[in-house]
Design an enzyme around this catalytic site. Structure first.
Site, PDB file in Angstrom:
ATOM      1  CB  VAL A 104       5.467   1.214   3.498  1.00 15.28           C
ATOM      2  CG1 VAL A 104       5.079   2.673   3.268  1.00 15.28           C
ATOM      3  CG2 VAL A 104       4.830   0.693   4.785  1.00 15.28           C
ATOM      4  CE  LYS A 105       3.534   0.572  -5.302  1.00 11.61           C
ATOM      5  NZ  LYS A 105       2.417   0.273  -6.239  1.00 11.61           N
ATOM      6  CB  ILE A 106       7.671   5.702  -0.295  1.00 11.55           C
ATOM      7  CG1 ILE A 106       7.212   5.062   1.017  1.00 11.55           C
ATOM      8  CG2 ILE A 106       7.878   7.194  -0.124  1.00 11.55           C
ATOM      9  CD1 ILE A 106       8.142   5.319   2.192  1.00 11.55           C
ATOM     10  CB  ALA A 150      -0.893   0.005   1.231  1.00 15.47           C
ATOM     11  CB  VAL A 208       2.810   7.145   1.886  1.00  8.60           C
ATOM     12  CG1 VAL A 208       3.520   6.158   2.793  1.00  8.60           C
ATOM     13  CG2 VAL A 208       3.740   7.643   0.773  1.00  8.60           C
TER      14      VAL A 208
END
Ligand code: G3P
Length: 223
Positions: free
Chosen positions: A91-93, A63, A65
């Site tokens: 966490v995808k950034i 997912a 941010v």
């Protein structure tokens, strides 16, 4: 060096995901705000959707941010992570200056991170340098922009493979065809995320199904 290959499904549409899951060739599910919008999924619905994917056999889910500043990215990440066991949520950034900073802080806390929207080899190298789980270039969008996406991704793969101790995988997204998927396998990328509509084309070969039909007919005819 990258060892095992990770196949992800790129979707936030549960009905679409259920056409593929559960299946042992699938490692996980990737999402981003655009996919959420397309599927009519709100921010508050996302953890539930991704937990459902884990119930359906996904080993990891991803997912993104929602913020563009470091503090906001870390806050988004903390809120998302609170719903999952350690290691389940990646966490995808976006691979911006701020994104690299926020992601490095999460990695220091043991959180797996994907830097996404990776358009240049040095961004993939920064991701590997900082210990990312994944760096995500977009093949289709590179080709849309008139760039030789496969050549660029090969260059990225070369750079991250130079770091023998690195666990970073390229996670190539924006896959529009079986041919693109096969070309990426030939490059040796560590992960690919595909739209669920491609899954059947990869899994259900017409000649295999035809051969199976013949075997089944013969099996029924056996004394
Ligand atoms: O994960 C990125 C992917 O959703 C983009 O795909 O085909 O819209 O460029 P596409």
């Amino acid at each position: 060096m990258n060892q095992d290959f990770h196949l992800y499904l790129d979707s936030a549409d549960l009905a679409e995901l259920k056409t593929c899951l559960p299946h042992p060739v699938v490692h996980g599910v990737t999402t981003n705000p655009t996919l959420l919008r397309r599927a009519g999924i709100g921010r508050n619905d996302l953890p539930g959707l991704l937990k459902r994917c884990i119930d359906l056999g996904a080993r990891q889910v991803q997912a993104q941010v929602y913020s563009s500043e470091v503090d906001g990215m870390l806050e988004d990440a903390r809120a998302l992570l609170s719903h999952f066991e350690p290691g389940q949520l990646v966490v995808k950034i976006p691979a911006t200056r701020q994104g690299l900073d926020a992601g490095a802080r999460l990695i220091a806390q043991g959180v797996p991170v994907t830097w996404t929207a990776v358009y240049a080899p040095e961004q993939a190298h920064f991701a590997a340098q900082l210990g990312a789980a994944y760096a995500a270039p977009y093949l289709g969008r590179l080709e849309d922009a008139g760039i030789d996406g496969l050549a660029l991704i090969a260059q990225m793969q070369g750079l991250i493979s130079q770091r023998p101790s690195s666990c970073t995988r390229l996670l190539v997204a924006s896959i529009r065809s079986r041919e693109a998927y096969l070309s990426l396998l030939e490059l040796g990328v560590g992960a690919i995320t595909i739209p669920p509509r491609l899954f059947a084309e990869l899994l259900d070969h017409p000649a295999t199904l035809d051969a199976e039909r013949g075997f089944l007919a013969d099996a029924h005819a056996l004394p």
